[in-house]
Structure formats: structure tokens, C-alpha cells
Write a protein that holds these residues in place. Sequence first.
Motif, PDB file in Angstrom:
ATOM      1  N   GLY A  70      78.276 -48.744 133.228  1.00 46.38           N
ATOM      2  CA  GLY A  70      79.279 -47.685 134.002  1.00 46.38           C
ATOM      3  C   GLY A  70      80.318 -47.398 133.192  1.00 46.38           C
ATOM      4  N   LEU A  71      81.208 -45.992 133.635  1.00 49.50           N
ATOM      5  CA  LEU A  71      82.088 -45.508 133.014  1.00 49.50           C
ATOM      6  C   LEU A  71      83.247 -46.283 133.227  1.00 49.50           C
ATOM      7  N   GLN A  72      84.476 -45.866 132.776  1.00 51.16           N
ATOM      8  CA  GLN A  72      85.584 -46.591 133.006  1.00 51.16           C
ATOM      9  C   GLN A  72      86.364 -46.379 134.433  1.00 51.16           C
ATOM     10  N   GLY A  73      86.682 -47.718 135.065  1.00 58.62           N
ATOM     11  CA  GLY A  73      87.244 -47.473 136.221  1.00 58.62           C
ATOM     12  C   GLY A  73      86.447 -47.329 137.535  1.00 58.62           C
ATOM     13  N   VAL A  74      85.104 -47.463 137.289  1.00 56.31           N
ATOM     14  CA  VAL A  74      84.258 -47.070 138.504  1.00 56.31           C
ATOM     15  C   VAL A  74      84.374 -48.443 139.275  1.00 56.31           C
ATOM     16  N   GLY A  75      84.559 -49.503 138.703  1.00 57.42           N
ATOM     17  CA  GLY A  75      84.682 -50.689 139.646  1.00 57.42           C
ATOM     18  C   GLY A  75      83.628 -51.760 138.945  1.00 57.42           C
ATOM     19  N   TYR A 125      86.449 -54.251 124.573  1.00 56.09           N
ATOM     20  CA  TYR A 125      87.279 -53.071 124.378  1.00 56.09           C
ATOM     21  C   TYR A 125      88.716 -52.944 125.257  1.00 56.09           C
ATOM     22  N   ARG A 126      88.638 -53.709 126.444  1.00 53.56           N
ATOM     23  CA  ARG A 126      89.684 -53.741 127.160  1.00 53.56           C
ATOM     24  C   ARG A 126      89.947 -54.993 127.439  1.00 53.56           C
ATOM     25  N   PRO A 127      90.902 -55.951 126.652  1.00 54.43           N
ATOM     26  CA  PRO A 127      91.397 -57.257 126.916  1.00 54.43           C
ATOM     27  C   PRO A 127      91.488 -57.679 128.245  1.00 54.43           C
ATOM     28  N   ALA A 128      92.181 -56.843 129.051  1.00 56.17           N
ATOM     29  CA  ALA A 128      92.618 -56.995 130.131  1.00 56.17           C
ATOM     30  C   ALA A 128      91.195 -57.226 131.350  1.00 56.17           C
ATOM     31  N   ALA A 129      90.173 -56.715 130.994  1.00 54.36           N
ATOM     32  CA  ALA A 129      88.985 -56.820 131.790  1.00 54.36           C
ATOM     33  C   ALA A 129      88.547 -57.980 131.607  1.00 54.36           C
ATOM     34  N   ILE A 130      88.791 -58.789 130.716  1.00 55.20           N
ATOM     35  CA  ILE A 130      88.205 -60.362 130.511  1.00 55.20           C
ATOM     36  C   ILE A 130      89.010 -61.166 131.364  1.00 55.20           C
ATOM     37  N   ASP A 131      90.506 -60.868 131.134  1.00 57.31           N
ATOM     38  CA  ASP A 131      91.293 -61.582 132.048  1.00 57.31           C
ATOM     39  C   ASP A 131      91.111 -61.479 133.842  1.00 57.31           C
ATOM     40  N   GLN A 132      90.797 -60.117 133.849  1.00 59.47           N
ATOM     41  CA  GLN A 132      90.529 -59.548 135.247  1.00 59.47           C
ATOM     42  C   GLN A 132      89.307 -60.421 135.746  1.00 59.47           C
ATOM     43  N   LEU A 133      88.211 -60.420 134.905  1.00 66.16           N
ATOM     44  CA  LEU A 133      87.081 -61.415 135.543  1.00 66.16           C
ATOM     45  C   LEU A 133      87.245 -62.701 135.445  1.00 66.16           C
ATOM     46  N   ALA A 160      81.445 -52.950 128.711  1.00 70.14           N
ATOM     47  CA  ALA A 160      82.635 -52.094 128.772  1.00 70.14           C
ATOM     48  C   ALA A 160      82.215 -50.650 129.113  1.00 70.14           C
ATOM     49  N   GLY A 161      83.212 -49.896 129.608  1.00 66.54           N
ATOM     50  CA  GLY A 161      82.898 -48.669 130.102  1.00 66.54           C
ATOM     51  C   GLY A 161      83.662 -47.782 129.063  1.00 66.54           C
ATOM     52  N   ARG A 162      83.370 -46.352 129.232  1.00 68.83           N
ATOM     53  CA  ARG A 162      83.957 -45.540 128.503  1.00 68.83           C
ATOM     54  C   ARG A 162      84.685 -44.242 129.320  1.00 68.83           C
ATOM     55  N   LEU A 211      76.741 -48.127 144.217  1.00 65.48           N
ATOM     56  CA  LEU A 211      77.787 -47.064 144.285  1.00 65.48           C
ATOM     57  C   LEU A 211      79.058 -47.450 145.161  1.00 65.48           C
ATOM     58  N   THR A 212      80.021 -47.412 144.395  1.00 63.49           N
ATOM     59  CA  THR A 212      81.467 -48.178 144.720  1.00 63.49           C
ATOM     60  C   THR A 212      82.532 -47.065 145.596  1.00 63.49           C
ATOM     61  N   LYS A 213      83.173 -47.675 146.157  1.00 59.03           N
ATOM     62  CA  LYS A 213      84.409 -46.691 146.595  1.00 59.03           C
ATOM     63  C   LYS A 213      83.888 -45.828 147.898  1.00 59.03           C
ATOM     64  N   LEU A 214      82.811 -46.291 148.482  1.00 59.16           N
ATOM     65  CA  LEU A 214      82.430 -45.448 149.894  1.00 59.16           C
ATOM     66  C   LEU A 214      83.403 -45.454 150.846  1.00 59.16           C
TER      67      LEU A 214
HETATM   68  N1  LIG Z   1      88.563 -48.830 147.554  1.00 60.44           N
HETATM   69  C1  LIG Z   1      87.688 -49.381 146.614  1.00 60.44           C
HETATM   70  N2  LIG Z   1      88.263 -49.680 145.387  1.00 60.44           N
HETATM   71  C2  LIG Z   1      87.548 -50.334 144.455  1.00 60.44           C
HETATM   72  C3  LIG Z   1      86.077 -50.602 145.044  1.00 60.44           C
HETATM   73  N3  LIG Z   1      85.523 -51.017 143.847  1.00 60.44           N
HETATM   74  C4  LIG Z   1      86.552 -51.320 142.974  1.00 60.44           C
HETATM   75  N4  LIG Z   1      87.599 -50.596 143.422  1.00 60.44           N
HETATM   76  C5  LIG Z   1      88.938 -50.571 142.526  1.00 60.44           C
HETATM   77  O1  LIG Z   1      88.788 -49.662 141.569  1.00 60.44           O
HETATM   78  C6  LIG Z   1      89.597 -50.061 140.466  1.00 60.44           C
HETATM   79  C7  LIG Z   1      89.002 -50.124 139.303  1.00 60.44           C
HETATM   80  O2  LIG Z   1      87.956 -51.239 139.248  1.00 60.44           O
HETATM   81  P1  LIG Z   1      87.580 -52.239 137.832  1.00 60.44           P
HETATM   82  O3  LIG Z   1      86.809 -53.162 138.422  1.00 60.44           O
HETATM   83  O4  LIG Z   1      88.728 -52.472 137.138  1.00 60.44           O
HETATM   84  O5  LIG Z   1      86.799 -51.098 137.215  1.00 60.44           O
HETATM   85  P2  LIG Z   1      86.003 -51.090 135.896  1.00 60.44           P
HETATM   86  O6  LIG Z   1      84.619 -50.200 135.883  1.00 60.44           O
HETATM   87  O7  LIG Z   1      85.680 -52.398 135.453  1.00 60.44           O
HETATM   88  O8  LIG Z   1      87.009 -50.220 134.727  1.00 60.44           O
HETATM   89  P3  LIG Z   1      86.916 -50.668 133.127  1.00 60.44           P
HETATM   90  O9  LIG Z   1      86.869 -52.038 132.939  1.00 60.44           O
HETATM   91  O10 LIG Z   1      88.077 -49.844 132.781  1.00 60.44           O
HETATM   92  O11 LIG Z   1      85.610 -49.885 132.610  1.00 60.44           O
HETATM   93  C8  LIG Z   1      90.135 -51.436 141.042  1.00 60.44           C
HETATM   94  O12 LIG Z   1      91.524 -51.214 141.350  1.00 60.44           O
HETATM   95  C9  LIG Z   1      89.269 -51.900 141.939  1.00 60.44           C
HETATM   96  O13 LIG Z   1      89.896 -52.562 142.979  1.00 60.44           O
HETATM   97  C10 LIG Z   1      85.546 -50.273 146.133  1.00 60.44           C
HETATM   98  O14 LIG Z   1      84.303 -50.428 146.712  1.00 60.44           O
HETATM   99  N5  LIG Z   1      86.605 -49.638 147.228  1.00 60.44           N
END
Ligand SMILES: Nc1nc2c(ncn2[C@@H]2O[C@H](COP(=O)(O)OP(=O)(O)OP(=O)(O)O)[C@@H](O)[C@H]2O)c(=O)[nH]1
Length: 571
Positions: free
Chosen positions: A189-194, A221-229, A273-275, A328-331
Motif C-alpha cells: 500500500g501507499l504511504q500512510g494508509v495504515g 525505508y522508514r526506520p520508524a515503521a520497524i519500531d512502530q511494528l 514499505a509504502g511510497r 479498506l482503512t479509515k472507514l
Molecule cells: N481513524 C483511523 N486511523 C487509522 C486507521 N488505520 C490506520 N490509522 C492511522 O493512520 C496513520 C498511519 O498509519 P500507519 O500504519 O503508520 O500507515 P502506513 O501505511 O504503515 O504508513 P507508511 O509506513 O508510512 O507507509 C496512523 O496514525 C494510524 O493510527 C483506521 O482504520 N482509522
Amino acid sequence: MEAIPHSVVVSRHFSRNSTINRSFSKQKSAIKSTKFCSSLTGSSVSIGNSSKNLFTREIWGWVNSKSSTTIKRAERGVVKAEMFGQLTSGLESAWNKLKGEEVLTKDNIVEPMREIRRALLEADVSLPVVRRFVQAVSEQAVGVGLIRGVKPDQQLVKIVHSELVKLMGGEVSELNFAKSGRTVILLAGLQGVGKTTVCAKLSYYLKKQGKSSMLVAADVYRPAAIDQLVILGEQVGVPVYTAGTEVKPSEIARRGLEEAKKKKMDVVIVDTAGRLQIDKSMMEELKEVKRALNPTEVLLVVDAMTGQEAAALVTTFNLEIGITGAILTKLDGDSRGGAALSVREVSGKPIKLVGRGERMEDLEPFYPDRMAGRILGMGDVLSFVEKAQEVMKQEDAEELQKKIMSAKFDFNDFLKQTRSVARMGSMTRVMGMIPGMGKVTPAQIRDAEKSLKIMESMIEVMTPEEREKPELLAESPVLRKRIAKDSGKTEQQVSQLVAQLFQMRIRMKNLMGIMEGQEGSIPALSGLEEALKAETKAPPGTARRKSKSDSRKQFAGTSDTRPSPRGFGSK
Ligand SMILES: Nc1nc2c(ncn2[C@@H]2O[C@H](COP(=O)(O)OP(=O)(O)OP(=O)(O)O)[C@@H](O)[C@H]2O)c(=O)[nH]1
């Protein structure tokens, strides 16, 4: 290959004050009726669970009665509609165009179909999808003819519902598991999609189904992603395989899979990694990881807020690397529905799971029929019932039922059940699932959540005896004063809470009687309910005296187990 821009269109809902105003009177009656009308919720579970449902209805009823300030704001059109609200009200105006009609005809569906088309386009559903949808609905609508007892607008709702379900794939598309060996799920998935969040949510989701899993951090590519996981893995109690950022993602994936084999994990979930946008190197890398893993599922994580662009992404990823479905995230966010409605139709790939919040439990299967129900403002009843069943054990429900029948429901139960409701997920989500609650606004929900906190803070400072015997508080202004002081609330708030508990006892007992076929067996209690209502509404000190004798009389007339007729305010 052409790059697809990933402009996260956080599209504000258009200002639809008029729609809010128009639908407001309906909203108020929906809120009111929710206390008693969630018959679907009640009837779809066994009587053992009925107490839970009664409670839930009561809690929402109570909470909503506290949200009058926000309701006034909604009346003035100040607050925004909730998720999919715009689409729901757009479709509603389509049904309204048929009021007074006897039968659906080629002529009288023109206007409603125009409304449907507009609502779908505003919801960011892709144009070809809208065209096909409108055509399919129109054809059926004209051919449906007259059905006795069914109004044309209801017929149209029914047709739109079944077409929406079809559009979203019809059946729920389950996750596939390997017949033998490990199931490997590759997330892209792309960057920041969750994505990273979904990895952890998915492992938690599988854990609840009794499956062990391991997460693999291949986002180099995003070291913080590893820590986050790693942090999220700890949070859900699932191991995470990491190999830093110097190793190739395909190699990390391969090693992670080996590690999972050694640990005899059922499922391996690989985070990649996302882009910012699709590019060649990303696709090549994903192809390599896919070759190294031979995954059971390749799921593209897409953000619901990107609307029809999500569908375009699923199509592109499928053509490039071959995927099995989408998440599908962020519904829960400001999404207008375009993504949910377009993905399957545009890409041919199903949405398998949906994210409805940031918490680990906020991931669930995508049910096209329930989603269609939500869009039409019918509430996601089944999801709600499932959630409720998950959080409340059968024994608790039975115990509660006994207490309700003997009118012993106390503040401990009140608190326990409120917390169960809170565990079901944020109120925002739970409320959206209750029929008739579809139009409750985020601001109303925030107010309701605040009200629950206030209530909790008052119960928390009660002594165990006071919690068990609300009558003590009902009859002692001194005790109520102390609780007000200790909780930092006003005496009036304490009085209201006590009165509310008595109202709940009565209503729940009445409803329980109705559900068990004993309607009318406790007529005396309903009078007390009215007395208490008057009490809560009246300024402090006035109604108490007025309702005293009534309360006494009412309690005296019941077969209540309590020896003395002690109502709120009696001595
Ligand atoms: N409201 C809401 N926020 C979400 C949901 N899923 C993820 N997020 C938020 O979206 C933000 C990005 O989530 P990440 O999991 O870091 O996204 P990522 O796709 O791994 O990002 P990259 O590693 O940069 O590619 C975080 O603040 C999550 O808490 C959801 O279903 N609802």
C-alpha cells in the motif's frame, strides 16, 4: 508506467445545513425510538442476551437524553453529518420524491434516479460505476409493478439495497488460509494508509480466532515503521521479526518466514514499505518479495478517504503484481463511501477487511449487505449484535436478567454494563451500528461520551453499599450532597443519575416482561416512571415533593422484593 498521484483528498462534507435541518425531526424521533425500537437487535439474539440488549438500548436512550445541547446545535445546522451521512441523506431525498405515488413508473422514477446519481457522484463513486448502477436500478424499478402493502419508495429502497450489495461483491470475502503449512499474508500500500497498523490489527484479529501469527518488518525505508511494528506487536502479544534496514526486503521476508516456521506460527504477516505514489522500484521490490514468499494472500491496504482513487490503486496493483484483495482503512473517518462502493466493481478484487478506527480491535470483515444497510441508514445491526456478544459473557447476561426481573439492577451493574459498551468500541462506531442512530452527529457522540464519564465519576465515589442500594441515595439528600462533593459534580447531577437508574430499572423490567410475553404484568411501575420523569425535568426540590406519594403508591403496588415502598425522594 504512469504515476497515480496519492492526493489524500480529505474532502470536507459539503455544507448541507438544509439536509440536516430537513432530516432533523426524523433524527429526533429516531433517537427517541432507539430506546425501544431496536427490535432487530433484540430479536436476533436469544432471550439470555436480552438483558444486555435492553441495557444497551437503555444506555443509549439515557446518553441521548443528555445530548440535547448538541441536538439544538444540529437543529441550527452547526454540526456535520456522520460517516456516509451525506450519501445517506442524498438517497433519502430520492425516496422522498416518491411520496404520494401509487406505483413506480418510467416517469416518476426520473427524479429519484437523478437524486441517486447525484448522491453517488457526491460520494465519489466512479462515473462508470454510477452509470451502471443507475441503469440497473431503473430497469428493475419500472418492472416491479404494484405490490400490495408496499409503497413505491419502499420498493425503491429495496432495489437500491440489493444493487448496493451486488456492487460491493455480494458475499463476504473471507481470508484464505493455506491448506497445509503456513499462511503468508503480504501487505502492500501507499504511504500512510495504515499498513503497519493493519499488520498488528490483523494479527490481533487472527489471535481472537485462535491462530498464532508473526509479523515481519520489511519496510526498510522508514526506520520508524520497524519500531512502530515492534511496539504494536508487543501491544497485541505477537512476535515481530526484524532485520534492520540494511537487508533487502525480499531477504527479510524470506528470513522472517523461516523464523515463523521454526516457531510453528500459523500465519506470517509481512509489512512492506509504502511510497507517496506508485513507482517502478516499489512494484519491482514488491514482486521480488512476493516471489520470495509465495503468499497465500496479497492484500492492498487502501485509505477509504481517497474515494474512487482507492479503486484505481487496487486495479493498478493487481495488474502489476497480482493481488488477492483489499483492506479498506479509515472507514471511521470523513469518508464519503466512494471507495467502499467502487473497489470491487472497478478492480474485480474484493474488499476483505475494513479498518474502522485506530485501536487494535478496529478491524473486521467487510460485509457488503451490512455496508449497504449502513449506507441506507438502516444501521449495521448484525455487526452491533456480534460486538455486543463478544464483550458480554452469557453468565453475565443471565445474572443481569435476574437482577432486572427482581428490580435489583444497581449502580454496580450500571457501571459494569456501561464499561462493556465502552469495550465494544468507541461510541461513535457502536452508535452508527444501531438502527435509527445513523444520523447521530460526531458532536452528539462526543457529548454522550462526556455524559458517560460524568456518570462514571459519580458512581466511582459511591460506597459499595450505596452502589448496591440506590434507595439509600434516593432518600438521603445528605448522601447525594457528599457524592456531589467527592465527584466534583452538582447535587442536581447526582439526583438525575439516581432518578435515571430507577427509570432504567422500570423500563428494563417492562421491556423484559414484553419480551417474555408478560406484557402488562407490572402496570404499577409505569406510573412511577412518569413520576420520576417529572422529577428529573422539574427544578430540584419541587418535583421531589410532588412525586413522593405517587412513587410510594407505585412501589407498594408491585410484587417487588423490597419490603418498603421507597421511591426517589421518599423518607
Ligand atoms: N481513524 C483511523 N486511523 C487509522 C486507521 N488505520 C490506520 N490509522 C492511522 O493512520 C496513520 C498511519 O498509519 P500507519 O500504519 O503508520 O500507515 P502506513 O501505511 O504503515 O504508513 P507508511 O509506513 O508510512 O507507509 C496512523 O496514525 C494510524 O493510527 C483506521 O482504520 N482509522
